[in-house]
Structure formats: C-alpha cells, structure tokens
Design a protein around this motif. Sequence first.
Motif, short mmCIF file in Angstrom:
data_model
loop_
_atom_site.label_atom_id
_atom_site.label_comp_id
_atom_site.label_asym_id
_atom_site.label_seq_id
_atom_site.Cartn_x
_atom_site.Cartn_y
_atom_site.Cartn_z
N MET A 30 62.93 -0.82 20.92
CA MET A 30 64.18 -0.29 21.49
C MET A 30 64.25 -0.63 22.99
O MET A 30 63.30 -0.45 23.73
CB MET A 30 64.24 1.21 21.27
CG MET A 30 65.52 1.85 21.77
SD MET A 30 65.41 2.38 23.53
CE MET A 30 64.17 3.61 23.43
N ILE A 31 65.45 -1.14 23.41
CA ILE A 31 65.69 -1.45 24.83
C ILE A 31 66.81 -0.54 25.34
O ILE A 31 67.89 -0.49 24.72
CB ILE A 31 66.12 -2.91 25.02
CG1 ILE A 31 65.03 -3.85 24.48
CG2 ILE A 31 66.39 -3.21 26.50
CD1 ILE A 31 65.43 -5.32 24.49
N ARG A 36 65.33 -10.42 17.70
CA ARG A 36 66.68 -10.49 17.12
C ARG A 36 67.28 -9.11 17.11
O ARG A 36 66.62 -8.13 16.77
CB ARG A 36 66.59 -11.05 15.70
CG ARG A 36 67.93 -11.23 15.00
CD ARG A 36 67.74 -12.02 13.71
NE ARG A 36 66.73 -11.40 12.86
CZ ARG A 36 66.98 -10.41 11.99
NH1 ARG A 36 68.19 -9.93 11.87
NH2 ARG A 36 66.01 -9.89 11.27
N VAL A 37 68.57 -9.03 17.56
CA VAL A 37 69.26 -7.74 17.60
C VAL A 37 69.55 -7.28 16.18
O VAL A 37 70.20 -8.00 15.40
CB VAL A 37 70.57 -7.84 18.42
CG1 VAL A 37 71.31 -6.50 18.39
CG2 VAL A 37 70.28 -8.28 19.85
N ASP A 60 72.02 -11.65 17.36
CA ASP A 60 71.80 -12.41 18.60
C ASP A 60 70.33 -12.38 18.97
O ASP A 60 69.65 -11.36 18.78
CB ASP A 60 72.62 -11.85 19.74
CG ASP A 60 74.10 -12.21 19.63
OD1 ASP A 60 74.43 -13.01 18.75
OD2 ASP A 60 74.90 -11.67 20.44
N LYS A 61 69.87 -13.49 19.52
CA LYS A 61 68.47 -13.56 19.93
C LYS A 61 68.35 -13.22 21.42
O LYS A 61 69.20 -13.59 22.22
CB LYS A 61 67.91 -14.95 19.67
CG LYS A 61 67.81 -15.26 18.18
CD LYS A 61 67.20 -16.65 17.94
CE LYS A 61 67.07 -16.92 16.42
NZ LYS A 61 66.47 -18.25 16.15
N LEU A 62 67.26 -12.52 21.76
CA LEU A 62 67.02 -12.09 23.14
C LEU A 62 65.57 -12.36 23.52
O LEU A 62 64.66 -12.29 22.68
CB LEU A 62 67.27 -10.57 23.30
CG LEU A 62 68.71 -10.07 23.20
CD1 LEU A 62 68.70 -8.54 23.34
CD2 LEU A 62 69.55 -10.68 24.32
N VAL A 111 65.73 -4.20 18.66
CA VAL A 111 65.38 -5.61 18.51
C VAL A 111 64.17 -5.74 17.59
O VAL A 111 63.17 -5.00 17.72
CB VAL A 111 65.06 -6.23 19.88
CG1 VAL A 111 64.67 -7.69 19.72
CG2 VAL A 111 66.25 -6.09 20.81
N ASP A 112 64.25 -6.71 16.67
CA ASP A 112 63.14 -7.01 15.77
C ASP A 112 62.42 -8.23 16.31
O ASP A 112 63.01 -9.31 16.49
CB ASP A 112 63.67 -7.30 14.36
CG ASP A 112 62.55 -7.65 13.40
OD1 ASP A 112 61.37 -7.43 13.76
OD2 ASP A 112 62.87 -8.17 12.32
#
Length: 569
Positions: free
Chosen positions: A57-58, A37-38, A75-77, A48-49
């Motif tokens: 970190m991205i 999750r952002v 937002d989900k990734l 992102v968690d």
Amino acid sequence: MGTVSTGSDAQLDRNALAALYEETFRNLEEGTITEGRVVALTKDKVVVDIGYKSEGMIPGDQFSTEELQNLKLGDKLQVYIEECEDADGNLVLSKEKADKMKIWEELEKLYKEEKSIEGKIISRIKGGMMVDIGVKAFLPGSQIDLHPVRDLDGLVGKTFPLKIIKINHRRGNVVVSRRVLLEETRDKKRQTTLANLKEGQLIQGMVKNITDYGAFIDLGGIDGLLHITDMSWGRVGHPSEMFSVGDKVEVTVLKYDRETGRISLGLKQKSADPWTNVAGKYPIGTRVRGRVVSLTDYGAFVELEPGVEGLVHVSEMSWTHEVRHPSRVVAVGDQVEAAVLNVDPASRKISLGMKQTAPNPWDMIETKYPIGTRIEGKVKSLTDFGAFIGLEEGIDGLIHISDMSWTKHIKHPSELFKKGQKVEAIVLRIDKEKERLSLGYKQLTRDPWDDEIPSRYHVGDSVTGKVSKVADFGIFVELEGGVEGLIHISEAGLESQTKLEEKFKLGEEVTAKIIKVDREERKIALSLREHHLDTDRRQMDEYHASQGSLDQSLGRAAKQSRKRQQSDD
C-alpha cells in the motif's frame, strides 16, 4: 481414470512451492526499487502488486492530484520497498522515495558524464543560492557567473543550465556551477573568434565594461578595447556619453597581437576622416554656425560638424568688453555664429572668432572721438597709474595720473576720483591697433604754468603754505592758488637722525624760500634751510643796525655832557 498422487509426490509439490516462495522473498530486498502493478485505487491509498506474498500500500498523498486522476488499474509503477513486513505483516512501499532515488541515479549519471541539468533558483542563502534540480542543490556565489553578481535577489525564480561539480548521495549534498558552463561556452566562442579574426574586418560585439579611457567590447569569448580616441572623429568627454553596458556595436579591428592576445578596436574608422577636406570647406573668413560642446578657461570649443571642432579663444569673443571666462558669454549647447580665423589641418585645429561677426567699435573711434573732444563718462576702475573711464560699451579711456592736475602731486587717483563717479575729460591720444584711448583731466582748465605761476612766484621770495604730503624724499607744501612746492629733504634743515614725519605734520603751516621755479618741469623748489639762513642774516643785520644807533646816541649824549661841564666852568 485419474492419476492418484502418492504421499511422496505431494511432499515434493509442497517443497517446490516453499522453494519458490523463499526465492520470491529473497529477490525483494528492503531499500531497493522494483516495478509493481496497480491493483486497487482509493482516495487515500494505492494498492500495488509487486509479486510478493502480499500486496503493498502507498499513501495517496505521495501522488499529485493530476497523477491520481490519470492513474488506472493495471498501470505499472516504480516503487521503493521500505519494509517487507511491518508489525501487522503488511508490505510497505513508497513512490516518493522511488522517485527520489531515480533522481539521484540520474544526477550521479550526469555528474559522471559531465553533462548539464536545468535548475531553478529558489532562494538566496549564505554564500550563494539554493537551486532546485529535482533535489535541493547549492550554487556558490563564485559559481553563479563569470563576474561578480551584485543583485543576487534578482536571480530568484530564474532557470539556468547548471553543471554538477560535487555530489554525495549518502549525505544528500549536491553542489552545482553555472560558471563552468559559461567558461566552456566562452572558450568555444573564443577559439572560433580568434580563428577568424583579422585586422581591418568589421565585427559585431557587445559593450562589456566602460572605463574613463575606453570601452571593452565582448567580441565572442574575447574582449577588445575601443579606446576613447577611436570612438569618434570629434570630442568625446567620457565613453559613457556614447555607450552603455549591454549596447551592441559594430567595430573595426585595428590591431590584433596574437602573442599577447590584445585587440584594438575602432569605431570612427568606419567613416572617412572629416578633416581631409576641412581647408577647402572652411576657408579663412568664412562665416560658420556651430554648437558649443565644451568650455575651458581659455575659450570655447564649437562643433561645426561631427568630428570637426574649432576654438573661439576668450580674446576673440567680444569687441566691447574684456571676457575673463567663456562662461560669461556662452554655455555648452548654445548655437553660435563665428568667423574662421585660421585653419591648420595637420594639427586638426581651427581658430574661430565670434566678435568678427559684429562691427569693431574701434574702427570708428577716430571719427566718434577725435583728439581734443570733451567727453563724459563714469569711472570704471582705479589703478596706481590712473583711472579708467567708460565712454560706451567696450570703449574705455585712461586718465593717467600725470594728466590729473597741473599743480598738485597726485600720489593715487583715489585722491581725486572714486568708482562710479561721473567725470569729464579731454581726448589726448588714440591708438587703434592697441585699442587705447588716452584722456586728460587737467586739460579741462588752462595751464597756470604758462604765465600765472611764473609771474606770481619768483626765486628768492618767501612763501607760506600748508604741508599736504610727507614723503621719504621731502615735504609737499600747498601754496596759494593750489600750487604745490617741494621742500627736498636736503633743504629741510634737519639734523641727520631726525625723520621728516616726526618734524612735520599734515596741515601744518610752514614758511620757506623759493629756490627754483622750473616752468618746463612744472616744479617749485622750496628751502627751509635757506629761509632760516635769511632770517638769521636779517636778524643779525637788524642787531648790528641797532647797535650802531645806540653808539651814536651815546656819543651825542657824551658830547652834550662835556659842553655843559665846560659852560659851568
């Protein structure tokens, strides 16, 4: 009053938390994909968690500008775990690798299920093309189409449905084929087409290939041959005159052999045969107009209507001059007028004549050039047997070699005439049917054999002339007045081994005896042998006569001598 935790309870809570922590760590393996999750956004990175002890970190460059603009907190990734802890103890994540892994998973799924995927050709490489299907894939040249493709560069930038025929995720290799899908589509169409195909039906198709003998038509997964003879009721020089590859055409199924799979097609059969009513439409003598469609050495083919052609033979093109080749008179594409000479529907032949549309000059020949007429013309050609004289366009007369001179033996017309020379002659005979006009040159003057030659030359006379010709059989001698006499080889008085040309030279003067004057044959026969014999006899007679005179003189002298002697005594 609150509850007081004992030491043992506190130790239990710490153990439980440690167990939960250890469980979390075990579930997050490097090299796997998980959902996160952002929780934070900057220009350079996305935080992102993923439920780990620390956030990952991205780098921002793994997102497109549009993706960064649309991305929101919460937002989900799907992310790829590269390292649970780097040198600084940070969790390292990758969206780019997660996307690629998802693509490879999808590709492997498509490969197993034998489904197709859209691919864009991005470049030409050795052996084939490079294709973008989310990852770079190789499209071999043999798998591009059902037939060899000449212009491979023209495919760059185009998108096609493709099928994965080989995949190796570990090595990053993917091989795709377009041909496999085309074959599947063709086979489906083929089965549908064959199931419904029957002789006599009209069917739509596309020109697939053109040869010298016909065109192959794609009927939908199966090809049929449209032979050149079934393209038109008329003349077709080459199938390319009617079709180009890619043309759509409606044809009739003439024959379908289910055992061999061969299909014969027809185009002309869609309309009625124009030769059915040709005899009634073009009766003999009819004047017609048409277009010259082809030339041969023997004539010109004229199209009267689509599918109906007539032949104008080279001999039927002109009354006025001999046509050696049709190209001297007409050219392909010319519109010409002709008369129908003959119709043979069974053989599909019509004979035409162009000259019949104009008056025949030979019909008026007897009126224009009656026998005995004195004409003037130019020498058109010379042959061994005579000279052809052009009187007007299409009318030639022949002066035969026997009608060139009353008195001379003419061996070749070139002795009197040359091409282009103007000459006068007398019309001797006319043959309209054979279109022949006989002329005479010697007839311009009176025949000296009527009285002049017989009265001047007599058998037994000796005559002097010059050698005009030497032949194998004798010598021609030109006498006074232009008359020629012949000394036959048997009358030349030569030894058997001696040749005439060795003994006699042109222009040499000879004297011979006339041994025959033939008024009917117009010949004077001469003899050197007889002349020599006459000369010898005359000389012998003269010798004997001279000897007699001598004897008489001697006798008189002796007699006188005796008389003188007697008187002396």
